[in-house]
Every structure is written in structure tokens, then in C-alpha cells.
Design a protein around this motif. Structure first.
Motif, mmCIF file in Angstrom:
data_model
loop_
_atom_site.group_PDB
_atom_site.id
_atom_site.type_symbol
_atom_site.label_atom_id
_atom_site.label_comp_id
_atom_site.label_asym_id
_atom_site.label_seq_id
_atom_site.Cartn_x
_atom_site.Cartn_y
_atom_site.Cartn_z
ATOM 1 N N PRO A 125 63.613 -19.211 68.745
ATOM 2 C CA PRO A 125 64.467 -19.721 69.783
ATOM 3 C C PRO A 125 65.872 -19.855 69.589
ATOM 4 C CG PRO A 125 63.491 -21.613 68.686
ATOM 5 C CD PRO A 125 63.075 -20.140 67.972
ATOM 6 N N LEU A 126 66.844 -19.343 70.507
ATOM 7 C CA LEU A 126 68.218 -19.401 70.413
ATOM 8 C C LEU A 126 68.867 -20.231 71.713
ATOM 9 C CD1 LEU A 126 67.781 -17.168 68.216
ATOM 10 C CD2 LEU A 126 70.336 -17.055 68.388
ATOM 11 N N GLN A 127 69.122 -21.431 71.529
ATOM 12 C CA GLN A 127 69.681 -22.206 72.917
ATOM 13 C C GLN A 127 70.616 -21.351 73.362
ATOM 14 O OE1 GLN A 127 68.712 -25.093 74.776
ATOM 15 N NE2 GLN A 127 68.570 -25.743 72.649
ATOM 16 N N PRO B 93 56.730 -23.723 74.123
ATOM 17 C CA PRO B 93 57.808 -24.642 74.090
ATOM 18 C C PRO B 93 58.202 -25.537 72.835
ATOM 19 C CG PRO B 93 56.112 -25.008 75.847
ATOM 20 C CD PRO B 93 55.529 -24.379 74.586
ATOM 21 N N GLN B 94 59.513 -25.796 72.663
ATOM 22 C CA GLN B 94 59.861 -26.533 71.230
ATOM 23 C C GLN B 94 60.433 -27.718 71.729
ATOM 24 O OE1 GLN B 94 63.514 -25.840 68.995
ATOM 25 N NE2 GLN B 94 62.010 -24.967 67.422
ATOM 26 N N ILE B 95 60.094 -28.743 70.771
ATOM 27 C CA ILE B 95 60.699 -30.186 71.124
ATOM 28 C C ILE B 95 61.717 -30.701 69.927
ATOM 29 C CG2 ILE B 95 58.889 -31.076 72.681
ATOM 30 C CD1 ILE B 95 57.611 -32.861 70.524
ATOM 31 N N TRP C 22 57.445 -28.143 66.759
ATOM 32 C CA TRP C 22 58.322 -29.458 66.564
ATOM 33 C C TRP C 22 59.543 -28.843 65.887
ATOM 34 C CZ3 TRP C 22 57.201 -34.043 62.863
ATOM 35 C CH2 TRP C 22 58.131 -34.891 63.076
ATOM 36 N N ASN C 23 60.851 -29.142 66.497
ATOM 37 C CA ASN C 23 61.948 -28.572 65.694
ATOM 38 C C ASN C 23 62.485 -29.611 64.349
ATOM 39 O OD1 ASN C 23 64.880 -28.371 64.963
ATOM 40 N ND2 ASN C 23 65.148 -27.195 67.003
ATOM 41 N N LEU C 24 62.351 -29.241 63.165
ATOM 42 C CA LEU C 24 62.830 -29.988 61.952
ATOM 43 C C LEU C 24 63.882 -29.234 61.504
ATOM 44 C CD1 LEU C 24 59.544 -31.438 60.704
ATOM 45 C CD2 LEU C 24 61.199 -32.620 62.059
ATOM 46 N N LEU D 24 74.722 -24.408 57.661
ATOM 47 C CA LEU D 24 74.652 -23.758 58.966
ATOM 48 C C LEU D 24 74.123 -22.545 58.850
ATOM 49 C CD1 LEU D 24 77.775 -25.200 60.882
ATOM 50 C CD2 LEU D 24 75.377 -25.825 61.157
ATOM 51 N N TYR D 25 74.918 -21.421 58.889
ATOM 52 C CA TYR D 25 74.625 -20.033 58.813
ATOM 53 C C TYR D 25 75.214 -19.007 57.448
ATOM 54 C CZ TYR D 25 71.781 -20.799 62.535
ATOM 55 O OH TYR D 25 70.985 -21.393 63.528
ATOM 56 N N LYS D 26 75.765 -20.202 56.659
ATOM 57 C CA LYS D 26 76.686 -19.372 55.605
ATOM 58 C C LYS D 26 75.614 -18.842 54.709
ATOM 59 C CE LYS D 26 79.552 -22.671 54.679
ATOM 60 N NZ LYS D 26 79.990 -23.847 55.287
ATOM 61 N N TYR E 238 57.989 -16.802 57.557
ATOM 62 C CA TYR E 238 59.548 -16.702 57.132
ATOM 63 C C TYR E 238 60.489 -16.348 58.192
ATOM 64 C CZ TYR E 238 63.801 -14.820 55.227
ATOM 65 O OH TYR E 238 64.886 -14.703 54.794
ATOM 66 N N ASN E 239 61.288 -16.856 58.279
ATOM 67 C CA ASN E 239 62.608 -16.925 59.202
ATOM 68 C C ASN E 239 63.938 -16.737 58.703
ATOM 69 O OD1 ASN E 239 64.391 -18.867 61.028
ATOM 70 N ND2 ASN E 239 64.260 -16.704 61.767
ATOM 71 N N GLY E 240 64.855 -15.705 58.717
ATOM 72 C CA GLY E 240 66.131 -15.709 58.480
ATOM 73 C C GLY E 240 66.646 -14.263 58.000
ATOM 74 N N ASP E 241 67.814 -13.874 58.634
ATOM 75 C CA ASP E 241 68.529 -12.651 58.422
ATOM 76 C C ASP E 241 67.791 -11.253 58.423
ATOM 77 O OD1 ASP E 241 70.378 -14.723 57.951
ATOM 78 O OD2 ASP E 241 70.442 -14.442 55.874
ATOM 79 N N ILE E 242 66.668 -11.346 59.070
ATOM 80 C CA ILE E 242 65.996 -9.960 59.268
ATOM 81 C C ILE E 242 66.678 -8.997 60.188
ATOM 82 C CG2 ILE E 242 63.792 -8.883 59.641
ATOM 83 C CD1 ILE E 242 62.189 -10.594 57.789
ATOM 84 N N ILE F 103 56.446 -12.779 60.870
ATOM 85 C CA ILE F 103 57.846 -13.148 60.649
ATOM 86 C C ILE F 103 58.348 -13.687 61.666
ATOM 87 C CG2 ILE F 103 58.677 -11.890 58.252
ATOM 88 C CD1 ILE F 103 59.416 -9.806 59.860
ATOM 89 N N MET F 104 59.372 -14.378 61.712
ATOM 90 C CA MET F 104 60.207 -14.914 62.791
ATOM 91 C C MET F 104 61.592 -14.207 62.889
ATOM 92 S SD MET F 104 61.131 -18.378 64.521
ATOM 93 C CE MET F 104 59.812 -18.801 65.563
ATOM 94 N N ILE F 105 62.031 -13.600 63.928
ATOM 95 C CA ILE F 105 63.357 -12.821 64.240
ATOM 96 C C ILE F 105 64.070 -13.386 65.309
ATOM 97 C CG2 ILE F 105 64.586 -10.757 64.038
ATOM 98 C CD1 ILE F 105 62.186 -9.486 62.945
ATOM 99 N N GLY F 106 65.488 -13.951 65.070
ATOM 100 C CA GLY F 106 66.191 -14.322 66.437
ATOM 101 C C GLY F 106 67.403 -13.295 66.295
#
Ligand SMILES: Cc1cc2nc3c(=O)[nH]c(=O)nc-3n(C[C@H](O)[C@H](O)[C@H](O)COP(=O)(O)O)c2cc1C
Length: 320
Positions: A14-16, A70-72, A97-99, A176-178, A199-203, A221-224
Motif C-alpha cells: 500500500p502507498l498512500q 484493507p489496512q488500519i 494492521w500497520n505497525l 525512512l527510506y534511507k 519480505y518487503n523492501g527495495d525489490i 514477497i511484497m513490492i511497492g
């Protein structure tokens, strides 16, 4: 490319303000390859209501092609129950649930990654959450708010509850994303996590996805941002769709046209529509031989006609 015997499942992150219903439904119809789309988070406002635009985003009638998860964003069990009940009433039986949300506006209120230093609070919220009816709950988290040491106590808490899956973006909120997502930390987390760990991140490439999933022996994997930059990526990874360059060009045109006209219907006036499309182009332009040039023209457009001309010019890049 992955073999058919062992396909990789891809979740769209998800990306707002990027992966809204318009985006998700057009992506699903034209590109496919994604097994689950996660909607950007819903949060309660000061008056206890949910912001209209985020609520509309998950209404089933606005998601005709594919229902999202949906995410909360909830920092107390009351907030959790209010949001979960609302979502349940719409017919959803799965939520996330977003943590992980790293922004101070959110964490100061003890929401998102602001909960990661407080595993006791996470436990309290989950104790109540699992008394709610028919809840299939997954959790998406960062490695910590200030320090990666926060991750393991949180995973221990999550081990005590029947969450369906855990999605880990192994960066701390402060960064953040550094830098790079910490893949070694993901491997360590997998050792102690008793739930499926995703896993999620930078793919951003199919090769990276294939190598990493093989190396870690994981199937999801999750990709944004990788999909926002290259909407074909999920299909390339799991081999569900591999169009030739001409088909690709046509699909990109259709995708853009569908997203643009959906925003024209939903948003009030060119300037709102334009603002939204600038976000879209900030990643979409990466599909063009000269991304900066495409982006610059689109950004400068001050009317529908000028925008159309800028888009026409961008697509002509493929003809050179
Ligand atoms: C602009 C923006 C908005 C985001 N909104 C959300 C959100 O609503 N919920 C969430 O869980 N993560 C959100 N994220 C984080 C992404 O879901 C994802 O975890 C992050 O981009 C790392 O994955 P990637 O490298 O594949 O993009 C957002 C990220 C960005 C850049």
C-alpha cells in the motif's frame, strides 16, 4: 524467471495516494501477476470518523476488478475495534494492521511504528482484537522505531496470536527510506517468527526477486515502488504475463488512459487531476526511454489540452 512449479506470490504494497482503487483496479485488469493488493491505511480522525477519500477507496463498488486487503492504523484497542468493525460491516474478512508508518505525525500518537517500542501495548491491543468476530489479521511492520532491537520482542508477542502472516520491511522508522533494507535482519527474524514471514523492501527486478526468494526459501514477497516503476514486474517475476515491446507500449497507454479518465470522473477539476497524475508519473515515467523529459513536460501542463500534448510527446519517445 521462476518456473511454473514454484511460482512466487506477489503482494502489492500500500502507498498512500499512489496505490488507490483507481490504480489497483486498472493494474489488475491490464497487468495482473499480483496475488493481493493492500489498500493504504484507514485511520480515525479526531472526531472519530474515517476520512471520506480513504473510506471510499475500500468500498466494494469502487473495487470492481479486485478487492484489496484493507489496512488500519490504530494505537489503542478502541481505535482497532472501531475500524475493524466498520471494515467487517463492508463484508471484508481479512485486514492488515500497520505497525510500520514512520512519520512523526503518526508515531507521536502511538500509531504505526510508534508502537514498536511498546510490545506490551501491542499485546493488549491483540488480546482485544482476537475477541472480535471472524478476523483474519495480518501485520505489516518495520524493524523498529529507533532501533532494530525492537523487532524481536514484537515478533515474540506476535507469536502468541493467530495472525495469518507478517510482512516485514526491515528498516527502522527513523531512517525512512534511507540506506538499504536489512535483508540479513529479515533472515534472522524468519528464524524466530512462527508465522509466514513476508519480505518487503527495495525489490525492483525479477532477477532480484527470484534470487532472494530462492536464497531465503520463501514463496511470497511484497513490492511497492518496484511495481509503480514497472507495472509488468509482478508478471515478469511469476511468469504470468510477458508481453513483447509493442504490446507493452499499448498496455502502458491503456493504463495511463484508464487512470487519467477515472481521476477525471472522481476529482474536481484539472488541477486536482493533474496533481494526482504527477504522483502517478513520478514512477510511471521510469518506463520511458527519457524519464525526466517525459516527467518535465507532464508536470508543466496547465490545461487538459497541454497535458494531452505532453503525454502524446512522451509516448512518441517509443517511436524514436
Ligand atoms: C508515499 C508512500 C506511502 C506509503 N503508504 C503506506 C501505507 O499507507 N501503508 C503501509 O503499510 N505502508 C505504506 N508505505 C510503505 C510501503 O508500503 C512499503 O513498505 C515501502 O515502500 C517499501 O517497499 P518497496 O521498497 O517495495 O516500495 C508507503 C510508502 C510510500 C513511499
Amino acid at each position: 524467471m521462476n518456473t511454473e512449479k514454484n511460482p512466487i506470490s506477489i503482494y502489492m504494497a500500500p502507498l498512500q495516494e499512489y496505490t488507490d482503487a483507481v490504480y489497483r483496479n486498472a493494474h489488475f485488469r491490464l497487468f495482473g501477476g499480483v496475488n493481493k493488493y493492500f489498500a493504504p491505511y484507514l485511520v480515525l480522525q479526531n472526531d472519530g470518523s474515517v476520512k471520506k477519500s480513504t473510506w471510499r477507496d475500500i468500498l466494494p463498488e469502487n473495487n470492481p476488478n479486485v478487492l484489496p486487503v484493507p489496512q488500519i492504523l490504530a494505537g489503542t484497542s478502541n481505535e482497532f475495534a472501531t475500524l475493524a468493525n466498520k471494515i467487517h460491516e463492508l463484508g471484508y474478512r481479512e485486514m492488515n494492521w500497520n505497525l510500520g508508518c514512520p512519520y512523526p505525525m503518526v508515531t507521536r500518537r502511538g500509531r504505526g511504528s510508534g508502537l514498536l517500542p511498546h510490545p506490551g501495548r501491542i499485546r493488549e491491543i491483540l488480546d482485544k482484537a482476537f475477541t472480535l468476530p471472524e478476523i483474519n489479521l495480518s501485520v505489516k511492520l518495520r524493524a523498529g522505531q529507533e532501533s532494530k532491537d525492537e523487532l524481536f520482542p514484537v515478533l515474540e508477542v506476535l507469536n502468541d496470536f493467530p495472525v495469518t502472516e507478517i510482512i516485514l520491511h526491515p528498516r527502522i522508522a527513523k531512517d525512512l527510506y534511507k540506506g538499504e533494507a536489512d535483508r540479513k535482519l529479515f533472515a534472522e527474524a524468519k528464524e524466530i517468527c512462527q508465522h509466514p514471514l513476508i519480505y518487503n523492501g527495495d525489490i525492483t527486478t525479477a532477477d532480484d526477486a527470484t534470487n532472494f526468494t530462492e536464497q531465503e526459501n520463501i514463496s511470497t514477497i511484497m513490492i511497492g515502488r518496484g511495481i509503480l516503476q514497472n507495472p509488468f514486474l509482478a508478471g515478469e517475476i511469476n511468469g504470468t504475463s510477458v508481453p513483447d515491446p509493442k504490446e507493452k507500449n499499448q498496455l502502458l497507454r491503456e493504463f495511463h488512459a484508464e487512470v487519467y479518465s477515472a481521476y477525471a470522473e472522481r476529482l474536481n477539476g484539472f488541477s486536482h487531476q493533474h496533481m494526482r497524475m504527477i504522483k502517478f508519473w513520478s514512477y510511471f515515467s521510469e518506463n520511458f526511454p527519457e524519464p525526466r523529459k517525459a516527467m518535465k513536460k507532464v508536470k508543466k501542463a496547465t490545461s487538459d489540452a497541454k497535458y494531452d500534448a505532453a503525454v502524446g510527446e512522451a509516448f512518441r519517445q517509443f517511436e524514436w
